[in-house]
Design a protein around this motif. Structure first.
Motif, mmCIF file in Angstrom:
data_model
loop_
_atom_site.group_PDB
_atom_site.id
_atom_site.type_symbol
_atom_site.label_atom_id
_atom_site.label_comp_id
_atom_site.label_asym_id
_atom_site.label_seq_id
_atom_site.Cartn_x
_atom_site.Cartn_y
_atom_site.Cartn_z
ATOM 1 N N SER A 47 -2.608 14.879 9.033
ATOM 2 C CA SER A 47 -2.364 13.534 9.565
ATOM 3 C C SER A 47 -2.756 12.502 8.534
ATOM 4 N N ALA A 48 -1.914 11.480 8.358
ATOM 5 C CA ALA A 48 -2.217 10.366 7.460
ATOM 6 C C ALA A 48 -2.439 9.113 8.296
ATOM 7 N N GLN A 49 -3.299 8.207 7.801
ATOM 8 C CA GLN A 49 -3.578 6.968 8.527
ATOM 9 C C GLN A 49 -2.403 6.001 8.474
ATOM 10 N N GLY A 50 -1.515 6.187 7.539
ATOM 11 C CA GLY A 50 -0.328 5.344 7.410
ATOM 12 C C GLY A 50 0.840 6.209 7.001
ATOM 13 N N ASP A 51 1.970 5.589 6.797
ATOM 14 C CA ASP A 51 3.158 6.360 6.447
ATOM 15 C C ASP A 51 3.881 5.687 5.292
ATOM 16 N N PHE A 52 3.843 6.339 4.146
ATOM 17 C CA PHE A 52 4.603 5.874 2.990
ATOM 18 C C PHE A 52 5.653 6.939 2.720
ATOM 19 N N GLU A 53 6.896 6.550 2.709
ATOM 20 C CA GLU A 53 8.027 7.480 2.648
ATOM 21 C C GLU A 53 7.960 8.457 1.472
ATOM 22 N N ASP A 54 7.463 8.023 0.331
ATOM 23 C CA ASP A 54 7.475 8.875 -0.864
ATOM 24 C C ASP A 54 6.231 9.738 -1.029
ATOM 25 N N ARG A 108 0.848 -1.193 0.000
ATOM 26 C CA ARG A 108 0.000 0.000 0.000
ATOM 27 C C ARG A 108 0.879 1.237 0.000
ATOM 28 N N GLN A 109 0.658 2.120 -0.979
ATOM 29 C CA GLN A 109 1.454 3.330 -1.094
ATOM 30 C C GLN A 109 0.636 4.588 -0.846
ATOM 31 N N SER A 110 -0.655 4.435 -0.728
ATOM 32 C CA SER A 110 -1.527 5.588 -0.581
ATOM 33 C C SER A 110 -2.394 5.409 0.662
ATOM 34 N N TYR A 111 -2.328 6.368 1.562
ATOM 35 C CA TYR A 111 -3.121 6.322 2.781
ATOM 36 C C TYR A 111 -3.996 7.567 2.861
ATOM 37 N N PRO A 112 -5.249 7.419 3.311
ATOM 38 C CA PRO A 112 -6.100 8.597 3.487
ATOM 39 C C PRO A 112 -5.469 9.566 4.489
ATOM 40 N N GLY A 131 -3.236 11.682 -5.641
ATOM 41 C CA GLY A 131 -4.520 12.176 -6.132
ATOM 42 C C GLY A 131 -5.592 12.367 -5.075
ATOM 43 N N GLN A 132 -5.269 12.171 -3.815
ATOM 44 C CA GLN A 132 -6.255 12.390 -2.757
ATOM 45 C C GLN A 132 -6.264 13.868 -2.381
ATOM 46 N N ARG A 133 -7.430 14.349 -1.919
ATOM 47 C CA ARG A 133 -7.589 15.787 -1.688
ATOM 48 C C ARG A 133 -8.473 16.067 -0.474
ATOM 49 N N GLN A 134 -8.139 17.123 0.249
ATOM 50 C CA GLN A 134 -8.963 17.677 1.334
ATOM 51 C C GLN A 134 -9.122 19.167 1.051
ATOM 52 N N THR A 135 -10.338 19.676 1.162
ATOM 53 C CA THR A 135 -10.590 21.095 0.917
ATOM 54 C C THR A 135 -11.066 21.755 2.205
ATOM 55 N N VAL A 136 -10.472 22.888 2.536
ATOM 56 C CA VAL A 136 -10.843 23.664 3.723
ATOM 57 C C VAL A 136 -11.284 25.043 3.240
ATOM 58 N N THR A 137 -12.469 25.476 3.671
ATOM 59 C CA THR A 137 -12.975 26.805 3.319
ATOM 60 C C THR A 137 -12.931 27.690 4.565
ATOM 61 N N ILE A 138 -12.342 28.869 4.413
ATOM 62 C CA ILE A 138 -12.240 29.814 5.525
ATOM 63 C C ILE A 138 -12.868 31.132 5.084
ATOM 64 N N GLU A 139 -13.700 31.703 5.956
ATOM 65 C CA GLU A 139 -14.365 32.966 5.643
ATOM 66 C C GLU A 139 -14.160 33.960 6.775
ATOM 67 N N PHE A 140 -13.915 35.206 6.386
ATOM 68 C CA PHE A 140 -13.778 36.308 7.337
ATOM 69 C C PHE A 140 -14.722 37.419 6.912
ATOM 70 N N ASN A 141 -15.317 38.071 7.885
ATOM 71 C CA ASN A 141 -16.059 39.292 7.623
ATOM 72 C C ASN A 141 -15.135 40.457 7.950
ATOM 73 N N HIS A 142 -15.371 41.591 7.292
ATOM 74 C CA HIS A 142 -14.582 42.787 7.610
ATOM 75 C C HIS A 142 -14.966 43.250 9.004
ATOM 76 N N LYS A 143 -13.978 43.655 9.757
ATOM 77 C CA LYS A 143 -14.209 44.131 11.119
ATOM 78 C C LYS A 143 -13.923 45.623 11.169
ATOM 79 N N GLU A 144 -14.881 46.371 11.674
ATOM 80 C CA GLU A 144 -14.679 47.807 11.877
ATOM 81 C C GLU A 144 -13.958 47.998 13.205
ATOM 82 N N LYS A 145 -13.108 49.014 13.272
ATOM 83 C CA LYS A 145 -12.428 49.305 14.536
ATOM 84 C C LYS A 145 -13.466 49.760 15.550
ATOM 85 N N ARG A 146 -13.408 49.152 16.733
ATOM 86 C CA ARG A 146 -14.318 49.523 17.817
ATOM 87 C C ARG A 146 -13.674 49.124 19.128
#
Length: 159
Positions: free
Chosen positions: A62-69, A33-37, A130-145
């Motif tokens: 983090s990977a479920q296994g460890d393949f050197e390459d 096995r060369q590919s781990y989630p 070919g495995q992929r994880q997508t992370v979406t990050i959103e910020f609203n503008h902050k007014e100084k207060r």
């Protein structure tokens, strides 16, 4: 004695047949096995950001296994607002949709806002299998207060 020779011959043929049956049932290919989630986790980030301010995004791959390459990369796309993303506090600004190598384990991204509008980033983490994880990050503008804003926004992670 003739019966004994026949009996021994039949017994030997039976054992050989059993050995041949067992050997033919085995695969000659070694299953390596060369590919781990893998998963990417991030700590919560502020919900709002001031223009020209920087937010630290703590990540852990983090990977479920460890393949050197196995190699991991990050690419990102900013579809709302304007800002600069870096790997490490002193890293060079990343160019959207270019791939950048990232380490397995913990690392930090730094996002600096360059606009006074809502900002949305899509971070795509991929391995060389070919495995992929997508992370979406959103910020609203902050007014100084006055006072502090301690609200945090959850980060969406898709596989």
């Amino acid at each position: 004695t003739m019966k004994k020779k026949i009996r021994n011959t039949i017994g030997l043929m039976g054992v050989l047949s059993l050995v041949l049956f067992c050997l033919s049932a085995c695969s000659r290919e070694l299953d390596v096995r060369q590919s781990y989630p893998f998963t990417v986790e991030t700590m919560p980030v502020p919900k709002e950001i001031l223009k020209n301010k920087t937010v630290e995004i703590r990540c852990k791959l983090s990977a479920q296994g460890d393949f050197e390459d196995t190699r991991y990369t990050l690419r990102y796309f900013q579809y709302d607002g304007a800002g600069v993303l870096r790997i490490g506090a002193k890293g060079s600004p990343l160019i959207p949709n270019d791939r950048y190598p990232i380490p397995k384990g913990e690392f930090r991204l730094y996002y600096t806002s360059r606009s006074k509008e809502r900002q949305s980033l899509e971070l795509v983490f991929e391995d060389n299998h070919g495995q992929r994880q997508t992370v979406t990050i959103e910020f609203n503008h902050k007014e100084k207060r006055s006072g502090t804003d301690t609200q945090h926004r959850n980060i969406e992670i898709r596989t």
